[in-house]
Motif scaffolding. Structure first.
Motif, PDB file in Angstrom:
ATOM      1  N   UNK A   1       0.786  -1.072  -0.050  1.00  0.00           N
ATOM      2  CA  UNK A   1      -0.005   0.196  -0.005  1.00  0.00           C
ATOM      3  C   UNK A   1       0.889   1.182   0.055  1.00  0.00           C
ATOM      4  N   UNK A   2       0.595   2.035  -1.006  1.00  0.00           N
ATOM      5  CA  UNK A   2       1.366   3.213  -1.176  1.00  0.00           C
ATOM      6  C   UNK A   2       0.724   4.439  -1.055  1.00  0.00           C
ATOM      7  N   UNK A   3       1.368   5.443  -0.009  1.00  0.00           N
ATOM      8  CA  UNK A   3       0.755   6.605   0.397  1.00  0.00           C
ATOM      9  C   UNK A   3       0.621   7.800  -0.597  1.00  0.00           C
ATOM     10  N   UNK A   4      -0.273   8.561  -0.848  1.00  0.00           N
ATOM     11  CA  UNK A   4      -0.326   9.832  -1.430  1.00  0.00           C
ATOM     12  C   UNK A   4      -0.196  10.639  -0.368  1.00  0.00           C
ATOM     13  N   UNK A   5       0.507  11.952  -0.578  1.00  0.00           N
ATOM     14  CA  UNK A   5       0.553  13.078   0.277  1.00  0.00           C
ATOM     15  C   UNK A   5      -0.620  14.084   0.388  1.00  0.00           C
ATOM     16  N   UNK A   6      -0.515  14.696   1.371  1.00  0.00           N
ATOM     17  CA  UNK A   6      -1.549  15.695   1.583  1.00  0.00           C
ATOM     18  C   UNK A   6      -0.786  16.793   1.618  1.00  0.00           C
ATOM     19  N   UNK A   7      -1.612  18.119   1.426  1.00  0.00           N
ATOM     20  CA  UNK A   7      -0.861  19.636   1.358  1.00  0.00           C
ATOM     21  C   UNK A   7      -0.040  19.666   2.694  1.00  0.00           C
ATOM     22  N   UNK A   8       1.064  19.981   2.661  1.00  0.00           N
ATOM     23  CA  UNK A   8       1.873  20.118   3.959  1.00  0.00           C
ATOM     24  C   UNK A   8       1.919  21.685   4.280  1.00  0.00           C
ATOM     25  N   UNK A   9       1.337  22.456   3.302  1.00  0.00           N
ATOM     26  CA  UNK A   9       1.486  23.957   3.593  1.00  0.00           C
ATOM     27  C   UNK A   9       0.156  24.632   3.424  1.00  0.00           C
ATOM     28  N   UNK A  10      -0.719  24.050   4.175  1.00  0.00           N
ATOM     29  CA  UNK A  10      -2.157  24.805   4.231  1.00  0.00           C
ATOM     30  C   UNK A  10      -2.215  26.103   4.775  1.00  0.00           C
ATOM     31  N   UNK A  11      -1.199  26.556   5.525  1.00  0.00           N
ATOM     32  CA  UNK A  11      -1.402  27.773   6.250  1.00  0.00           C
ATOM     33  C   UNK A  11      -0.594  29.010   5.349  1.00  0.00           C
ATOM     34  N   UNK A  12       0.121  28.652   4.288  1.00  0.00           N
ATOM     35  CA  UNK A  12       0.786  29.471   3.484  1.00  0.00           C
ATOM     36  C   UNK A  12      -0.260  30.513   2.880  1.00  0.00           C
ATOM     37  N   UNK A  13      -0.007  31.760   2.311  1.00  0.00           N
ATOM     38  CA  UNK A  13      -0.738  32.710   1.573  1.00  0.00           C
ATOM     39  C   UNK A  13      -1.486  31.905   0.265  1.00  0.00           C
ATOM     40  N   UNK A  14      -2.538  32.388  -0.159  1.00  0.00           N
ATOM     41  CA  UNK A  14      -3.137  31.678  -1.470  1.00  0.00           C
ATOM     42  C   UNK A  14      -2.094  31.731  -2.698  1.00  0.00           C
ATOM     43  N   UNK A  15      -1.410  32.768  -2.571  1.00  0.00           N
ATOM     44  CA  UNK A  15      -0.420  32.837  -3.993  1.00  0.00           C
ATOM     45  C   UNK A  15       0.626  31.717  -3.927  1.00  0.00           C
ATOM     46  N   UNK A  16       0.819  31.433  -2.715  1.00  0.00           N
ATOM     47  CA  UNK A  16       1.738  30.264  -2.706  1.00  0.00           C
ATOM     48  C   UNK A  16       1.404  29.039  -2.692  1.00  0.00           C
TER      49      UNK A  16
END
Length: 239
Positions: A154-169
């Protein structure tokens, strides 16, 4: 009198025969014995949002097995900071890693995020990095198949690690995350393995699952949720 004794003895024997199966031979459900190997980076290792080490998703997955009456032989090779190159070298060259893979019924893999993170400051290198992840992950998964064709991987896909960054980033980073997950999913499919996405489930409550804006690692609740996603796929494959 002798006749009464014989009758009493026969009656007692009949009672014993009737009730023994319900008492002396009663037992709980049989436990299955399985070996589980976790391969990956800091998420398998259990890095916390505050920088320490605790239980990761692999540890909580073991608890899921145990709750379902499995006895688990568990080995965790997760190492914080590991890239796909590190993992490939381990799987191809380390006798201890190969030995555990050979024994395992279940194997989980999470790798590739650190490859991408190291390339964020040099965007022109990102396409090459994605290619490297694909080649390395293919080597890892195909070697697992050679060592243990019966293991379920079973191979994991990643979540967004930077959800607190500004929308532009966010707008710049999310397409890269999508490409990484596509690479991982394609290599899993090519080797007959199961891809386990985590992006959408973590996105439901970033404040709970990624509580530290300056740290990319999950909370205890986040790791438990990822373990649940792995277990859904494992449980489905057992039926």
């Amino acid at each position: 009198m002798e006749m009464k004794r014989r009758f009493a003895s026969c009656l007692l024997a009949a009672v014993i025969v009737v009730f023994l199966p319900l008492t002396a031979f009663a037992k709980g459900p049989d436990k299955k014995v399985v070996d589980y190997v976790a391969l990956g980076d800091s998420l398998a290792a259990g890095m916390t949002p505050t920088g320490g080490l605790d239980l990761g998703y692999a540890d909580y997955l073991v608890s899921r097995f145990e709750q379902s009456q499995y006895t688990v032989g568990y080995t965790n090779f997760g190492v914080p900071g590991y890239t796909s190159t590190h993992l490939m070298q381990d799987v191809l060259t380390r006798a201890d890693v190969q030995g555990k893979i050979t024994e395992a019924e279940f194997i989980t893999v999470d790798i590739g995020a650190n490859d991408l993170l190291k390339a964020l400051n040099t965007p022109d290198q990102i396409p090459a990095v994605m290619g490297t992840v694909a080649v390395n992950l293919q080597a890892v998964l195909s070697t697992i198949d050679q060592l243990n064709p019966k293991a379920k991987v079973y191979v994991m896909g990643y979540y967004n690690p930077f959800p607190h960054y500004p929308q532009e980033q966010q707008d710049a980073l999310l397409p890269l995350l999508g490409t990484l997950n596509q690479v991982i999913e394609s290599r899993a499919a090519a080797n007959g393995d199961t891809f386990v996405p985590t992006e959408k489930i973590i996105a439901k409550h970033y404040e709970v699952y990624l509580p530290n804006p300056s740290n990319i690692h999950l909370s205890k609740e986040g790791y438990q949720l990822v373990a649940k996603e792995f277990w859904k796929n494992i449980d489905k494959s057992k039926n």
